[in-house]
Write a protein that holds these residues in place. Structure first.
Motif: not given
Length: 124
Positions: A97-110
């Motif tokens: 989601v381009k422009g999301t304000k969520m700063t979390f980098a993400g979960l890399r592991k499936d």
């Protein structure tokens, strides 16, 4: 009536790949999310919206939460939080989601994503 049965069957078959997650493990992974999100009885919005019922919910649909313009655009485009979309978002939120304000980098592991989705699925 046949359409209803067909639809229910297709929905049941559509998400087993992500239904393999472990809700108990997902609860532990969700600790990374708790600073900004809440689930469970009495959950309320924080920096991010509360996530009860997120699986299957249209994006941007918590009425008293101020979503980013990116999330508003995704919602206007018809984004629904299916397990597959949640997994994509959790991989790298700012790419999904381009422009999301969520700063979390993400979960890399499936498996972590699958576990969190299984955990979130327990909250209706």
């Amino acid at each position: 009536m046949n359409r209803l049965i067909l639809t229910a069957t297709l929905l049941a078959l559509a998400s087993p790949a992500l239904a393999d997650g472990d809700p108990e493990k997902g609860e532990k992974v969700f600790r990374k999310c708790q600073a900004c999100h809440a689930v469970g009885e009495g959950a309320s919005n924080k920096v991010g919206p509360e996530l009860n019922g997120i699986v299957g919910r249209p994006a941007g649909s918590i009425g008293d939460f101020k979503y980013s313009s990116g999330m508003q655009e995704a919602a206007a485009g018809g984004l629904v939080w299916t397990p597959e979309h949640i997994a994509e978002f959790l991989t790298k939120p700012k790419d999904f989601v381009k422009g999301t304000k969520m700063t979390f980098a993400g979960l890399r592991k499936d498996d972590e994503r699958e576990d969190v989705i299984a955990y979130l699925s327990t909250f209706k």
